[in-house]
Design a protein around this motif. Structure first.
Motif, PDB file in Angstrom:
ATOM      1  N   ASP A  77      -1.226   6.488  -3.928  1.00  0.00           N
ATOM      2  CA  ASP A  77      -0.590   6.766  -2.649  1.00  0.00           C
ATOM      3  C   ASP A  77      -0.683   5.521  -1.774  1.00  0.00           C
ATOM      4  OD1 ASP A  77       0.784   8.339  -0.784  1.00  0.00           O
ATOM      5  OD2 ASP A  77      -1.063   9.027   0.185  1.00  0.00           O
ATOM      6  N   THR A  78       0.275   5.385  -0.876  1.00  0.00           N
ATOM      7  CA  THR A  78       0.279   4.292   0.092  1.00  0.00           C
ATOM      8  C   THR A  78       0.295   4.867   1.492  1.00  0.00           C
ATOM      9  OG1 THR A  78       2.687   4.121   0.072  1.00  0.00           O
ATOM     10  CG2 THR A  78       1.478   2.730  -1.485  1.00  0.00           C
ATOM     11  N   GLY A  79      -0.152   4.073   2.449  1.00  0.00           N
ATOM     12  CA  GLY A  79      -0.181   4.531   3.837  1.00  0.00           C
ATOM     13  C   GLY A  79      -0.528   3.400   4.767  1.00  0.00           C
ATOM     14  N   ARG A  80      -1.124   3.742   5.900  1.00  0.00           N
ATOM     15  CA  ARG A  80      -1.476   2.758   6.924  1.00  0.00           C
ATOM     16  C   ARG A  80      -2.914   2.956   7.377  1.00  0.00           C
ATOM     17  NH1 ARG A  80       2.138  -1.579   8.318  1.00  0.00           N
ATOM     18  NH2 ARG A  80       3.982  -1.021   7.103  1.00  0.00           N
ATOM     19  N   LEU A  81      -3.576   1.848   7.611  1.00  0.00           N
ATOM     20  CA  LEU A  81      -4.922   1.850   8.174  1.00  0.00           C
ATOM     21  C   LEU A  81      -4.810   1.398   9.625  1.00  0.00           C
ATOM     22  CD1 LEU A  81      -8.018   2.070   7.790  1.00  0.00           C
ATOM     23  CD2 LEU A  81      -7.997  -0.328   7.042  1.00  0.00           C
ATOM     24  N   GLU A  82      -4.845   2.346  10.553  1.00  0.00           N
ATOM     25  CA  GLU A  82      -4.634   2.014  11.965  1.00  0.00           C
ATOM     26  C   GLU A  82      -5.837   1.273  12.528  1.00  0.00           C
ATOM     27  OE1 GLU A  82      -3.258   5.038  14.555  1.00  0.00           O
ATOM     28  OE2 GLU A  82      -1.507   5.534  13.324  1.00  0.00           O
TER      29      GLU A  82
END
Length: 319
Positions: free
Chosen positions: A16-21
């Motif tokens: 899975d891919t996403g964002r690290l805020e």
């Protein structure tokens, strides 16, 4: 077990891919670093990998872009955590340093979650790194021309020195710089946390350097096989190792005429480069102070007095 990094979340056998805020931009909008989780089908070690800690060093991102589509969680034992772009603000404007605080990101580790922009990003990515058994911090020689190499930065007296040297050898670029690095480098701080960490420096380019990217992808897969994330064997080939650098600047303004190619051996007293006028008239001849290997050179031929021209790797051996 589910593994998460930022908003990326993967069960065993998933990716899975996403964002690290890590904060907000100047208009108050939240921003996050692109991250990926590859959760293998079987238990095993954890590898953390990151790229673009310096915003204009793109070859590491090229490695991530080519390597991730080739990784099938069904074939993997363990977990791979990836931050694709660390220096978010510098990447947006194609600069080396974070323009928000005029800081070189790879001098701010382990970071500070309530500190400057760079310190906050370093803290967030350091948190990911400390979850791993091994760390690859992908760099390149900025926009200079440079050999593909791996840097071991912890210093020879460090308790994890041998493990870091082994990781560098497993990556297998062919060249290793074995020299203690400046404070605040991830490759310095990671070993202090008990995690073998190295800094592959994949050539130097303006934009992509496809040859260096291919070598970096091969290095990542070498590491994955050697440490049993993937099936397959890896022969640890001998690496050419430099234990120091000598940098050479120009004693005069003019045009550089290099007498050596990257990777060439140089001997003490041998001419490395000359400086000429625009009409080819000789102005200065620069010779090597020590035996070594031409390791890095400037890309453009024009120089001012005192401007950087090249570096020679010294105290060279193999291991």
């Amino acid at each position: 077990m589910t593994t998460t990094l930022g908003t990326a979340s993967a069960e065993p056998g998933e990716i899975d891919t996403g964002r690290l805020e890590v904060g907000e931009t100047r208009d108050g909008s939240p921003f996050g670093l692109p991250v990926a989780v590859i959760n293998g089908d079987r238990p095993g070690k954890t590898l953390y990998m990151q790229a673009a800690s310096d915003g204009d060093e793109l070859n590491g991102l090229g490695v991530v872009r080519h390597a991730v589509p080739r990784l099938d969680p069904a074939d993997i034992a363990g977990t791979i955590l990836i931050t694709g772009i660390v220096n978010y603000h510098a990447f947006q404007v194609a600069e080396h340093r974070n323009p928000i605080d005029d800081t070189k990101m790879n001098r701010t580790y382990p970071g500070n979650e309530t500190g400057t922009s760079s310190e906050r990003i370093a803290a967030a990515t350091m948190d990911a790194a400390t979850r791993a058994d091994l760390v690859l911090d992908l760099h390149q020689g900025s926009t200079s021309r440079m050999l593909d190499e791996v840097r071991v930065r912890c210093g020879r007296r460090h308790r994890l020195y041998d493990e870091c040297l082994e990781l560098a050898k497993a990556f297998g670029c062919g060249y290793v710089l074995d020299q203690k690095g400046p404070d605040g480098q991830l490759a310095r701080v990671g070993p202090d946390e008990g995690i073998p960490t190295v800094d592959p420096e994949l050539g130097g380019a303006i934009g992509w350097d496809e040859a260096s990217i291919r070598k970096g992808v091969a290095g990542v897969f070498n590491v994955l096989r050697y440490y049993d994330f993937l099936e397959g064997s890896v022969d640890l080939n001998r690496q050419t190792r430099a234990n120091g650098f000598e940098q050479y600047g120009s004693p005069a303004g003019g045009l550089v005429d290099l007498h050596k190619e990257l990777g060439d051996r140089v001997t003490r007293g041998e001419t490395i480069f000359e400086i000429t006028t625009p009409f080819g008239e000789p102005k200065a001849t620069i010779t090597a102070d020590s035996d070594g290997i031409l390791w890095r050179t400037r890309r453009l031929p024009q120089v001012a007095t005192g401007e950087y021209v090249c570096s020679v790797g010294t105290d060279v051996d193999s291991y």
